[in-house]
Design an enzyme around this catalytic site. Structure first.
Site, PDB file in Angstrom:
ATOM      1  N   HIS A   1      19.580  32.691   9.890  1.00 26.97           N
ATOM      2  CA  HIS A   1      18.433  32.588  10.790  1.00 26.97           C
ATOM      3  C   HIS A   1      17.469  31.476  10.401  1.00 26.97           C
ATOM      4  CE1 HIS A   1      19.565  36.044  13.128  1.00 26.97           C
ATOM      5  NE2 HIS A   1      19.566  36.842  12.082  1.00 26.97           N
TER       6      HIS A   1
ATOM      7  N   GLU B   1      24.411  46.483  10.385  1.00 27.16           N
ATOM      8  CA  GLU B   1      23.376  46.170  11.366  1.00 27.16           C
ATOM      9  C   GLU B   1      23.577  46.812  12.734  1.00 27.16           C
ATOM     10  OE1 GLU B   1      21.848  41.923  10.773  1.00 27.16           O
ATOM     11  OE2 GLU B   1      23.900  41.799  10.005  1.00 27.16           O
TER      12      GLU B   1
ATOM     13  N   ASP C   1      18.144  44.922  13.731  1.00 28.05           N
ATOM     14  CA  ASP C   1      19.352  44.883  14.546  1.00 28.05           C
ATOM     15  C   ASP C   1      19.886  46.286  14.816  1.00 28.05           C
ATOM     16  OD1 ASP C   1      19.977  42.142  15.221  1.00 28.05           O
ATOM     17  OD2 ASP C   1      20.227  41.792  13.092  1.00 28.05           O
TER      18      ASP C   1
END
Length: 251
Positions: free
Chosen positions: A45, A150, A176
């Site tokens: 990310h 997740e 998530d």
């Protein structure tokens, strides 16, 4: 430098780190001075290239921090070079099944357990000065290989995923998970799934970690039984401090 897995295996141990999204060595040094135990260079990310990730690994370890890397995905495109860069280990995002975990582990383990290539002249091999047996032993036994849970299906399959050869750490992505279940992160149903993972990890003596936003949540995570906790990230720490300063100016 001490082995991160050994540190996490100590009774009652909990280590605190943060995500590194910025490629600046100055901010990395500030995190070390502030007293974090470890950092996770975020290639999923954040716009880290292999080179910026490498420089962060070297700098962090030189500053006394353990240095993990979150890979861009579970396919393993970068894992050979990241491990040969001498990182203390990796986090593998979005692992949803035992089959995906096996795919991820294959590139991190030397033959006959996996297919990682021998790179004794790399930094992990001390540029050819470390013996081949020592390099292979460290690669197979001491490297932190964490899988990220997740989504609901992955947490429901926690025991099978944690049983995959090579998996020696787990991580819960609560944000998530909330998207996966369609329920707020604090919903009791999500808590049941997370508690199941924590129990499965404890049964195998596998450290389990998570990510939180502030110090109070970090303390709560420690009390819940997590062994390592990422608190905020370098970019958000700066952004919040800057926003607070500007609000104060205009108050």
């Amino acid at each position: 430098m001490t082995n991160f897995l050994n540190e996490l295996s100590q009774p009652g141990a909990c280590r605190f780190g943060t995500w590194v999204k910025l490629g600046t060595l100055e901010t990395l040094e500030m995190l070390a001075i502030a007293g974090f135990d470890f950092v996770v260079v975020d290639m999923e990310h954040a716009p880290h290239t292999f080179e910026t990730a490498y420089r962060c690994i070297v700098a962090a370890q030189g500053l006394g921090l353990q240095a993990l890397v979150r890979l861009p995905d579970y396919h393993g495109t970068y894992v050979q070079r990241i491990l040969d860069s001498g990182s203390d280990g990796v986090l593998v995002p979005r692992v949803r099944s035992a089959a995906e975990a096996r795919q991820a582990m294959d590139g991190m383990l030397f033959s006959p357990r996996g297919s990682r290539g021998l790179g004794i002249t790399s930094r992990a091999g001390h540029w050819g000065l470390r013996s081949t047996p020592d390099y292979v032993e460290r690669g197979n036994q001491s490297v932190f290989r964490g899988v990220q849970f997740e989504d609901a299906g992955a947490l429901a399959s926690a025991e099978q995923i944690l049983a995959v050869d090579g998996v020696n750490a787990a991580f819960v992505g609560p944000g998530d998970l909330a998207l996966s279940t369609g329920k707020p992160a604090t919903h009791p149903d999500n808590a049941v799934l997370i508690d199941g993972l924590l129990a499965a990890a404890r049964a195998r003596n596998i450290p389990c970690g998570t990510a939180v936003g502030d110090a109070a949540a970090a303390r709560a995570a420690r009390e819940r039984g997590y062994s390592f906790v990422m608190v905020s990230n370098d970019a958000t720490l700066f952004a919040k401090a800057a926003a607070e300063l500007v609000r104060g100016i205009h108050a």
